[in-house]
Design an enzyme around this catalytic site. Structure first.
Site, PDB file in Angstrom:
ATOM      1  N   TYR A   1      -5.307  16.602  11.362  1.00  0.00           N
ATOM      2  CA  TYR A   1      -6.289  15.981  10.482  1.00  0.00           C
ATOM      3  C   TYR A   1      -7.674  16.178  11.079  1.00  0.00           C
ATOM      4  CZ  TYR A   1      -8.091  12.952   6.888  1.00  0.00           C
ATOM      5  OH  TYR A   1      -8.801  12.472   5.833  1.00  0.00           O
TER       6      TYR A   1
ATOM      7  N   LYS B   1      -3.200  14.782   4.715  1.00  0.00           N
ATOM      8  CA  LYS B   1      -3.054  13.351   4.396  1.00  0.00           C
ATOM      9  C   LYS B   1      -1.583  12.990   4.196  1.00  0.00           C
ATOM     10  CE  LYS B   1      -7.374  11.752   3.880  1.00  0.00           C
ATOM     11  NZ  LYS B   1      -7.967  10.484   4.274  1.00  0.00           N
TER      12      LYS B   1
ATOM     13  N   ASP C   1     -11.756  13.489  -1.553  1.00  0.00           N
ATOM     14  CA  ASP C   1     -12.858  14.448  -1.400  1.00  0.00           C
ATOM     15  C   ASP C   1     -13.373  15.020  -2.729  1.00  0.00           C
ATOM     16  OD1 ASP C   1     -12.886  13.941   1.256  1.00  0.00           O
ATOM     17  OD2 ASP C   1     -11.941  15.794   1.885  1.00  0.00           O
TER      18      ASP C   1
END
Length: 593
Positions: free
Chosen positions: A141, A212, A285
């Site tokens: 990540y 994620k 995002d």
């Protein structure tokens, strides 16, 4: 056939969805083949379409164990000769892989090695990530995933999710049906327009949903087969990508307006039609203008959550609640100043105001006045209201215009300074020194990602405040020695919140996300910070305990869902923490019949 399938669920004819407290319940997903309802020492059958054997078994990431197949399994599944004779334990495989990963000096090489492992041996990938979470979280990540997205076209090897582009308009339901898994419980979706602090990366933003969802499994225990990463490709305004011969997305400018809205609407309706009311859709995002609009439009009809707005807000609020034990006072005693008034900034501000309102019983309009925001044009004040975007208007308070951040700090005299601008090095020496001049322990949160975009470094915050600052950041920083004391900077990482939040929604069968659930998640996380953590200057617990932390967050969120009448899984379990832990899937290898 139906009767047989029912019996295969857990050996009793009951669906494991209806059985409370079964070990390894697997994130609430229906356990058709009895894999998770079996204990870890019971053998299971490696089902795919049929029983996987031999060559196909070694190439099925869900069941492949590599050299960990024992002699009996090698005979039963036609593996003799397809593997060297040595048999390794999962622990030895893990040690070997960690040794190999540490040889790589370039973080992107580690990222690619981890993605390769996920594609060939799913359980070993998650075992590695869970057992070495503090070391590997920055690899799978932020910050490494940012570089991976920038170079996604060049390093692309194997599709890891669904790509839905404008070419699929009118056929999105068909596209969803192409995904092999049918019991999906969590979808993370992006359109790639605002990837971290890196801007428009178009179709290459797929690295974010993939990353994620790997954390949903590793940190929250949600079964990998219940997770679906999706990228919606409507083009890109990134000229560099449009000219890149290796770019993997549509080669035209972004669609906007009605064309964009219609595609997203078709997508949201198709997801609900294909996977049902209780599938969690996490927006990730999206650019500010779309993020707020999508959350507002669908939060009353779908189970939706925006991690940039709500997840960031929840983790930051948790850090502030914990920090109060170090700085003293209640939330209402403090004054907050934000640099950045986009998704993250306004989302955090709103959740702080909600928690303050809950604690003091004061109206929201009043608690908002303790919070000030600075955008690219200066302090947001009443005289600018007419020209402000709708999500900034609640933060326009009465004050004379102020241009820069330093002047705003001098004028407002905040006790808490929060950076969410996506612009690096904006907390200058003068800004930090000014904060330290009127605060004994200034709370400084430099939240922008990746590391290069952080408003200041941990070393700068401690040095410029003479070791008095309480500091946390969005990306990780190493420990800092100052004045003979070692400071361990906290990381306000959304990964503390969204896996536990998602698990809580799943185990309660929640049908909507309510703001009170975000407050419940923040309070649960803050409660996990120990006295020992505080002594080191930490306002977040270490990630090494993340599964325990996620279970407590899930329990708090589920409890709130039941209290609000938004839970559909009845009856309510007696001990929600134990129930959450029992619902987490395990990465330990299974024995095969």
């Amino acid at each position: 056939m139906d009767k047989t399938m029912k019996e295969m669920r857990n050996g009793t004819g009951d669906s494991v969805m209806d059985v409370e407290g079964k070990s390894g319940f697997g994130g609430g997903v229906e356990d058709v083949y009895g894999e998770d309802s079996a204990t870890e020492d019971q053998p299971v059958t490696p089902w795919t379409v049929s029983v996987a054997s031999g060559y196909t078994l070694l190439r099925d990431p869900r069941h492949n164990k590599g050299l960990a197949f024992n002699g009996k399994e090698r005979d039963a599944h036609y593996l003799r000769g397809l593997l060297p004779p040595s048999v390794l334990s999962q622990e030895l495989q893990e040690r070997k892989l960690m040794h190999n990963l540490r040889q790589y000096k370039v973080p992107l090489q580690r990222y690619m090695a981890m993605m390769d492992l996920q594609e060939r041996n799913e359980r070993l990938f998650y075992k590695l990530l869970i057992d070495n979470v503090e070391e590997l979280l920055p690899v799978v990540y932020t910050p490494t995933v940012g570089e991976a997205c920038q170079k996604y076209g060049s390093i692309f090897r194997h599709p890891q999710g669904l790509y839905i582009s404008l070419k699929e308009k009118g056929k999105i339901l068909e596209v969803l049906k192409n995904w092999p898994e049918k019991s999906i419980q969590v979808i993370v979706v992006t359109d790639g327009e605002r990837i971290l602090g890196l801007g428009d990366l178009g179709c290459q933003g797929m690295g974010i949903p993939v990353g994620k969802l790997s954390l949903y499994t590793a940190l929250g225990g949600v079964r990998p087969s219940a997770c679906l990463p999706i990228t919606i490709d409507v083009g890109t305004n990134n000229e560099q990508l449009l000219k890149d011969e290796f770019y993997i997305g549509l080669r035209h400018k972004r669609a906007t307006g009605q064309e964009y809205a219609e595609l997203l609407d078709e997508f949201m309706n198709a997801v609900k039609q294909n996977y049902g009311e209780k599938v969690l859709i996490q927006f990730e995002d999206f650019a500010n203008h779309n993020a707020f609009e999508l959350l507002s439009r669908y939060r009353s009809s779908h189970l939706v959550f925006n991690d940039d707005i709500q997840g960031t807000a929840s983790v930051v609020l948790s850090g502030i609640i914990a920090a109060l034990k170090l700085v003293g006072g209640s939330l209402a005693d403090h004054t907050f100043l934000f640099l950045g008034a986009g998704e993250a900034g306004t989302g955090i501000a709103e959740l702080i105001a909600l928690e303050m309102s809950k604690q003091t019983k004061a109206p929201l309009e009043q608690t908002r006045k303790k919070i000030w925001l600075v955008d690219s044009k200066g302090l947001i004040v009443s005289s600018r209201r007419e020209l402000l975007q709708h999500f900034k208007k609640p933060w326009a308070h009465d004050h004379e215009p102020v241009k820069g951040l330093l002047d705003a700090v001098k004028a407002i005299k905040p006790t808490v300074l929060i950076g969410s601008s996506g612009v690096g090095k904006t907390f200058t020496k003068e800004v930090v020194e000014t904060m330290a001049s009127f605060n004994e322990k200034p709370l400084i949160l430099a939240l922008s990602n990746p590391t290069s975009q952080s408003e200041c470094t941990a070393e700068e915050a401690y040095a410029w405040s003479e070791g008095r600052a309480i500091f946390a950041s969005g990306s990780p920083f190493d420990a800092v020695e100052y004045g003979g004391k070692v400071f361990v900077p906290g990381q306000a990482n959304n990964a503390y919140i969204f896996p536990g939040l998602g698990l809580g929604l799943i185990i309660s069968g929640a049908i909507r996300v309510h703001d009170d659930m975000l407050l419940a998640a923040s309070e649960a996380l803050a409660a996990q910070v120990t006295r020992e953590n505080f002594y080191k200057g930490l306002i977040y617990p270490p990630f090494s305990n993340i599964r325990k932390i996620s279970a407590h967050i899930a329990a708090n969120v589920a409890a709130k869902a039941y209290d609000l009448g938004l839970a559909s899984r009845l009856p309510r379990p007696k001990d929600l923490v134990k129930y959450a832990e029992s619902c987490m899937c395990s990465p330990i290898y299974r024995s095969y019949r």
